[in-house]
Design an enzyme around this catalytic site. Structure first.
Site, mmCIF file in Angstrom:
data_model
loop_
_atom_site.group_PDB
_atom_site.id
_atom_site.type_symbol
_atom_site.label_atom_id
_atom_site.label_comp_id
_atom_site.label_asym_id
_atom_site.label_seq_id
_atom_site.Cartn_x
_atom_site.Cartn_y
_atom_site.Cartn_z
ATOM 1 N N ARG A 34 14.038 -50.077 28.016
ATOM 2 C CA ARG A 34 13.212 -49.142 27.242
ATOM 3 C C ARG A 34 13.792 -47.734 27.200
ATOM 4 O O ARG A 34 13.459 -46.954 26.312
ATOM 5 C CB ARG A 34 11.769 -49.170 27.743
ATOM 6 C CG ARG A 34 11.066 -50.476 27.352
ATOM 7 C CD ARG A 34 9.615 -50.525 27.790
ATOM 8 N NE ARG A 34 9.449 -50.478 29.225
ATOM 9 C CZ ARG A 34 9.423 -51.533 30.030
ATOM 10 N NH1 ARG A 34 9.551 -52.739 29.542
ATOM 11 N NH2 ARG A 34 9.270 -51.383 31.326
ATOM 12 N N GLU A 54 9.114 -51.155 41.123
ATOM 13 C CA GLU A 54 7.778 -51.338 41.678
ATOM 14 C C GLU A 54 7.597 -52.774 42.156
ATOM 15 O O GLU A 54 6.836 -53.054 43.060
ATOM 16 C CB GLU A 54 6.687 -51.052 40.629
ATOM 17 C CG GLU A 54 6.773 -49.727 39.920
ATOM 18 C CD GLU A 54 7.693 -49.758 38.711
ATOM 19 O OE1 GLU A 54 7.212 -49.947 37.585
ATOM 20 O OE2 GLU A 54 8.908 -49.604 38.898
#
Length: 175
Positions: A60, A97
């Site tokens: 992204r 994460e």
């Protein structure tokens, strides 16, 4: 009138894993006016930092960084996942994460002393930012800022970089 980008970010519970709230920027990308406005805000930030090149981590970061570089008339350098670049590369590993990975850049992608702004969609634990910054600095570049659509403040990524100027369009704390 300023745009509240948070109104246009979808929150998807339990994606990609249970307990995660995924902040989805695709509603912004699907609306040309919103995408242009978000790009313009990040471009103004990068310009204010004196950026000479934009670096975006896969994937992204490409979507966010390429139009910023285009608006500013400067180059874009991709930080890719392993084995995607055909020439000699510099590598750095990082934690996400919910996992870990490696980023690579061509060894000639950044000129010594070149001022770089890193652009990506989201800063959470800042693992991707850390690896991207490490790559740029190992190649002799100077990271003068980092710009994101979204910052997850409760994960304290920003705190890892007290000397780095960081800009985000939207901040989320917790759910």
């Amino acid at each position: 009138m300023a745009i509240d980008f948070k109104e246009h970010i979808a929150s998807v519970k339990d994606f990609p894993n249970k307990g995660i709230i995924f902040r989805d920027i695709t509603p912004i990308l699907q609306d040309g006016k919103l995408y242009r406005a978000a790009t313009h805000e990040l471009a103004e930030y990068a310009k204010s930092r004196g950026a000479e090149v934009i670096v975006g981590p896969e994937a992204r970061g490409f979507i966010v960084g390429c139009p910023v570089a285009t608006e500013l008339g400067i180059g874009f350098v991709p930080a890719r996942k392993p084995h995607k670049l055909p020439r000699e590369v510099e590598s750095a590993s990082y934690d996400l994460e919910y996992g870990s990975n490696v980023l690579e850049m061509h060894k000639d992608a950044i000129k010594p002393g070149q001022k770089v702004v890193i652009c990506d969609d989201l800063m959470a634990t800042a693992g991707t930012l850390h690896a991207t910054k490490e790559l740029i600095e190992n190649l002799g570049g100077e990271v003068v800022g980092a710009a994101f659509y979204i910052e997850l403040t409760d994960l304290k990524g920003r705190e890892q970089f007290p000397d780095l100027d960081i800009y985000s369009l939207v901040k989320y704390h917790g759910a």
